[in-house]
Enzyme design. Structure first.
Site, PDB file in Angstrom:
ATOM      1  N   THR A 152      55.949  29.570  21.798  1.00 24.43           N
ATOM      2  CA  THR A 152      54.863  30.563  21.737  1.00 24.43           C
ATOM      3  C   THR A 152      54.316  30.869  23.119  1.00 24.43           C
ATOM      4  OG1 THR A 152      54.207  29.883  19.532  1.00 24.43           O
ATOM      5  CG2 THR A 152      52.523  30.961  20.841  1.00 24.43           C
ATOM      6  N   SER A 199      61.172  26.958  19.289  1.00 22.29           N
ATOM      7  CA  SER A 199      61.658  25.572  19.223  1.00 22.29           C
ATOM      8  C   SER A 199      62.189  25.191  17.849  1.00 22.29           C
ATOM      9  CB  SER A 199      60.582  24.584  19.681  1.00 22.29           C
ATOM     10  OG  SER A 199      59.571  24.430  18.711  1.00 22.29           O
ATOM     11  N   THR A 247      55.795  24.446  20.281  1.00 21.05           N
ATOM     12  CA  THR A 247      55.101  23.264  19.758  1.00 21.05           C
ATOM     13  C   THR A 247      55.760  22.700  18.494  1.00 21.05           C
ATOM     14  OG1 THR A 247      53.581  24.623  18.438  1.00 21.05           O
ATOM     15  CG2 THR A 247      52.864  24.024  20.661  1.00 21.05           C
ATOM     16  N   ASP A 248      56.512  23.549  17.776  1.00 20.70           N
ATOM     17  CA  ASP A 248      56.985  23.111  16.452  1.00 20.70           C
ATOM     18  C   ASP A 248      57.847  21.847  16.510  1.00 20.70           C
ATOM     19  OD1 ASP A 248      55.599  25.194  15.406  1.00 20.70           O
ATOM     20  OD2 ASP A 248      57.343  26.452  14.972  1.00 20.70           O
TER      21      ASP A 248
END
Ligand code: ASP
Length: 329
Positions: A12, A54, A85-86
């Site tokens: 992101t 990700s 972040t995932d």
């Protein structure tokens, strides 16, 4: 000034709105231009091995990042990896096993909002990551996010929207960033003896999440397709004995074939404790069944992938139970 290599991988933080939704499209140079204060604290060179959400990042990408760190280890004082972040907690855990005993920092960061959003968390996270990386005491694989510095082996994404997206599971954050400076809660000595780099992961690892009533026939599929299995069971840990005790029989067959199984728990905190209940203790009789104890799922999965690339059976179990970067207690 410290020399830092930025490894930009997408997420992101590097995303723009497209007709199909947010997707990574911002280059490492554009990201760096958003944090001009970083140039006063360190010299940065950037590489961009890939630019992905990700969700698409897995073992080959972890190996690629580890290889970049190895090839540049002598020339840089630290590494900042920008990442979605995932799956960042998986990448951080994987890097903790692929790049061991390092006296230099590898700092992962990302954000919940694109760097170009008006109310973004990206600029603070990025600048904190570089400022932490440039600190003389920083070392090892860490996630810097929303002001917290979390061990790569203890991080989990626990929120999908809030800026405090990551939690340090069953271990304190090792430092907080205040006005661009780290305040350490835990200060480990830097490791001596030089770094150890690893170059392989066994992707034949599967996570089986138990639900009440699950049929043990799932092992028909798993037996031929995986070398390592993490079973997320309930509470302190155990397996049901309905269906003619099929889970017990199938698990014993699985480990009897030289494969590795780890019992873990779906409860986010306080880990498993197989010996507590009869439904757990009896699994000791299955053979080489390991226990994740307080490990995060991310650490258990990536540690298995790492170990099963060079060991099996009892030897694999011994390595799994050996703490690395405080992953297991
Ligand atoms: N889907 C994004 C990713 O993991 C989410 C984020 O970066 O926050 O790449």
């Amino acid at each position: 000034m410290k020399n830092i290599l930025m490894i930009a991988t997408g997420g992101t933080i590097a995303s723009k709105e497209t007709s199909g939704g947010l997707a990574p499209a911002i280059s490492s140079d554009e990201l760096l231009a958003c944090v001009p204060e970083v140039a006063k604290a360190c010299n940065v060179r950037a590489v961009q091995p890939f630019n992905l959400d990700s969700t698409n990042v897995y073992a080959p990408h972890w190996l690629k990042i580890a290889r970049i760190i190895e090839e540049n280890y002598a020339d840089y004082d630290g590494f900042v990896v920008t990442h979605g972040t995932d799956t960042m907690a998986y990448t951080a855990a994987a890097l903790s096993y692929l790049v061991q005993n390092i006296a230099k920092p590898v700092v992962l960061t990302g954000s919940q909002k694109s760097v170009y959003s008006r109310d973004t968390d990206a600029r603070k996270n990025l600048s904190d990551a570089f400022l932490f990386c440039a600190d003389g005491n920083a070392h090892g694989v860490r996630i810097v996010f929303d002001g917290s510095v979390i061990l790569g082996t203890r991080a989990k994404k626990t929120r999908t929207r809030s800026f405090n997206a990551f939690s340090s599971i069953d271990f304190p954050a090792i430092a907080v960033m205040r006005d661009g400076k780290p305040f350490y809660y835990i200060e480990d000595a830097k490791p001596v003896g030089g770094p150890r780099f690893y170059h392989a992961l066994n992707e034949r690892v599967f996570v089986l999440k138990m639900i009440p009533g699950l049929n043990a026939d799932i092992f028909d599929y798993l037996d031929s397709r995986c070398d390592g299995l993490v079973i997320e069971s309930f509470g302190a840990g155990g397996l049901p004995n309905y269906q003619n005790d099929a889970f017990f029989t199938r698990l014993a067959k699985f480990v009897g074939a030289g494969k590795t199984a780890v019992l873990s728990t779906q409860a986010e905190h306080e880990g498993s404790s197989l010996d507590k209940y009869a439904v757990g203790r009896r699994l000791r009789a299955c053979g080489n069944v390991l226990e994740a104890r307080c490990m995060t799922l991310e650490a258990a999965v990536t540690k298995l992938m790492w170990i099963l690339s060079f060991a099996e059976g009892e030897e694999a179990g011994k390595i799994f139970n050996t703490p690395i970067e405080r992953d297991i207690f």
